[in-house]
Each structure stands twice: as C-alpha cells, then as structure tokens.
Design a protein around this motif. Sequence first.
Motif, mmCIF file in Angstrom:
data_model
loop_
_atom_site.group_PDB
_atom_site.id
_atom_site.type_symbol
_atom_site.label_atom_id
_atom_site.label_comp_id
_atom_site.label_asym_id
_atom_site.label_seq_id
_atom_site.Cartn_x
_atom_site.Cartn_y
_atom_site.Cartn_z
ATOM 1 N N GLN A 63 -8.370 1.689 -2.723
ATOM 2 C CA GLN A 63 -7.817 1.373 -0.652
ATOM 3 C C GLN A 63 -8.617 1.066 -0.081
ATOM 4 O OE1 GLN A 63 -5.823 4.687 -1.280
ATOM 5 N NE2 GLN A 63 -3.757 3.762 -1.237
ATOM 6 N N GLY A 91 1.342 4.474 0.184
ATOM 7 C CA GLY A 91 0.346 5.671 0.426
ATOM 8 C C GLY A 91 1.209 7.533 0.016
ATOM 9 N N TYR A 122 -5.459 -6.485 1.125
ATOM 10 C CA TYR A 122 -5.102 -5.953 0.270
ATOM 11 C C TYR A 122 -4.749 -8.122 -0.046
ATOM 12 C CZ TYR A 122 -4.826 -1.501 -0.784
ATOM 13 O OH TYR A 122 -4.887 -0.027 -0.629
ATOM 14 N N ASN A 180 -5.332 -1.232 4.860
ATOM 15 C CA ASN A 180 -5.527 -1.741 3.629
ATOM 16 C C ASN A 180 -4.389 -2.916 3.319
ATOM 17 O OD1 ASN A 180 -7.687 0.234 3.845
ATOM 18 N ND2 ASN A 180 -6.480 1.773 3.037
ATOM 19 N N GLY A 217 -3.218 -0.737 -3.991
ATOM 20 C CA GLY A 217 -4.536 -0.619 -4.018
ATOM 21 C C GLY A 217 -4.582 1.033 -4.812
ATOM 22 N N ASP A 260 0.611 -1.693 0.068
ATOM 23 C CA ASP A 260 0.306 0.240 -0.128
ATOM 24 C C ASP A 260 0.989 1.295 -0.412
ATOM 25 O OD1 ASP A 260 -2.280 1.340 -0.059
ATOM 26 O OD2 ASP A 260 -1.886 1.088 1.964
ATOM 27 N N ASP A 292 -11.517 5.680 4.914
ATOM 28 C CA ASP A 292 -9.481 5.685 4.727
ATOM 29 C C ASP A 292 -8.893 7.201 4.981
ATOM 30 O OD1 ASP A 292 -7.223 4.471 4.725
ATOM 31 O OD2 ASP A 292 -7.481 4.743 2.639
#
Length: 353
Positions: free
Chosen positions: A152, A11, A319, A315, A113, A9, A179
């Motif tokens: 996500q 971010g 996944y 998240n 994501g 993930d 989120d």
Amino acid sequence: MSPIIRAIDVGFGNTKYVVASNEGKVECAHFPSLAFHSAHEPTTNGLGGKRKTVAIPIDGNFYEVGPEVELAANPLRVRRQHDKYSETDEYRALTAGALHYMKVEAVDVLVLGLPVAHYIAKRALLEKSMTGAFDVGRKRQVQVKKVVVMAQPQGALFHFATKTGRIKEVMDSRSLVIDVGGRTFDWLVTLGTRPMPRQSDSVDRGVRVVCKAIAESISEDIGEQYTDLEAIDQALRTGKGLKVFQKPYDLKRFDKTIQNITEGAVDLMGEKLENSYAFDNVVLAGGGAYLYKKALKKRFPRLAIQEIPEPMYANVRGYQLFGEQYMREMMATQAASPGTGESRAQGDAVGAA
C-alpha cells in the motif's frame, strides 16, 4: 481502443477507487468498507426509498455496498478486520462494488494493494483471485484481465514522486513512507522504489484503535455503550465536534489518549528503523494522517515530513499511475520483442515498485 487501467484501494475504513485518469490527473471516489450480507437482493430501504448502493451477488448470497450503505437496515454492522481480510467475500464484494461505480465493461490492468506485513505472503493469491469475471450487480459483469498488487505505501511513494516531478531523484534516494489507515499503521522503507522488508512493517494501530478507545471512555461517561466510531473519526478529522444526546461533547479531554496511541505506533516503527538520519524523503499518507503528524514530528524532529494533498487517495492515485506505467512498459516490450511479452514487463514493473 486504448487499454483501460484502473486502481482500487480496499481499506478497512473506506474503499477508494479511480473513476477517470487523463494526462496525470486522477479522479477518485470512495465509499465505506461495509458489506451487508443478505440472502435476498436488497433494493430499497425500510421506507421504500432507493439508496445509493448496489447488491453484489456472490455464491447465491448478496452483499450490499456503496456510498449510502450505512442506511441499510442491518443491525449487525461488523467490519471483518483480520489478517485474511483480502480473502473474504466482503473484500470481493467491495472490489466488485468499486468496479460497478467505475462504469466500465472491462479492465485491462487492475492495480490493488496490501498492507506491508501481508504483501509478500498474499500478493500472488490476491492477483489470482481478483482476475476474471466479476458480477457487479444489476445483471452486469466486468472482466478483469490482469491484476497487479503493490504494498500500500508504494502507491503513496509513486504518487509523491510523480506529482512532484521527482521520479529520478526518488529512484536514487532512500525513502520512508508512512500510511495511516483505518486498522493498520503501515510504513515502508525503500531504496529507490525497491522495498527494504527488514525495516518495513504494519501494526494494528490505525485510526479505529483511537476511535475505539474514545468510544469506550464515552460509554463509561454516559452509562451505556457508545459505538459510533465514524462520528468520532469525523469529529476529530473536521474539528466540528461531536454530539451525544443532542449536546456537544468535548473531545479535547481525550488528547492524552490520542497521544499515547499515536506515539506508541510511531515508537514501534522507530524501533525497527535503522539510521533515520539517512532518509532523503519522508512521506505521510493515508486517511488517518491528520492524527499522527504530531507524534511523527515529536519522534523525528530533524526530518522534514512531506504531506500529500488528499492523503486518503494517495495510495490509489499511485496505484493508477503505476498501472499506466506498467502498461506502457508492457506495450513497449511487446513492440520491441514480439512474443516475449507480458511476463517480462510485469517482472520489470513490479520489481521497480
């Protein structure tokens, strides 16, 4: 040999990744989403010592990433936070860095994501660009054979449903998943696990917006520019306080600032939602969840908000669990109908997400 499924993930604040998964227990780690560019491979810090980073080669250049990347001697600490973030060299370097720290030689299925607002438009491009061989530094390569991309918050919903043993219940209900990330405040409305795009979206009202507003006020107060957003985030998250010029700096004075930003984000979401009374599940996830709980409870006082432990990893854990289900379904499909294979299984699995 068992297939290897992994999840990342990427971010705007942190890159989270799965290091191991066994019987539903998903172990994760993370590092800051900073990738420092260099024309030469950086191997040591300015004093000659080693730091916990890796230099990722991309098109003749290097991007240093990893847990101690903030020790890199680079004054230009710029996070490329924009709508094409997933198409940048920095994004690829962060993904490659996560693959490096996983210590695997190949990945059969990698789950990634995207923010809700970008999911439909960018999913196919991301799946294509992240499939293939990755240079992960130190003369190593990792082969990624298949990429699956989720919105996500879908990861958080899948994690919530799996870990609470409520998969069947969630499949038959309407859910709102919120989120809160570094840059974006995402929300996803689902019927079962299928997204309802008209009510789902992302806005740039994440944690860094709060931290930037506070930093601007501190700058005015001390008479010079204050830029340590990570220190503000850490102080707000832990409650241990902030120090400026070696003295404690009270962040309570910014309670109203935080309230205005977080309530503004929640109001933007509320304007797009229909029939909030109809939600069976409201799930809160993301590294910034701690800042937005109060605003959410104020806007939706009659809804029970489910918080996920270790929300920063919600998240990526989802996944991973989804990727494992995807692989099981693909193998079952191939066993039942040899030759019909992967495309059908992928369509079923992603559709279910």
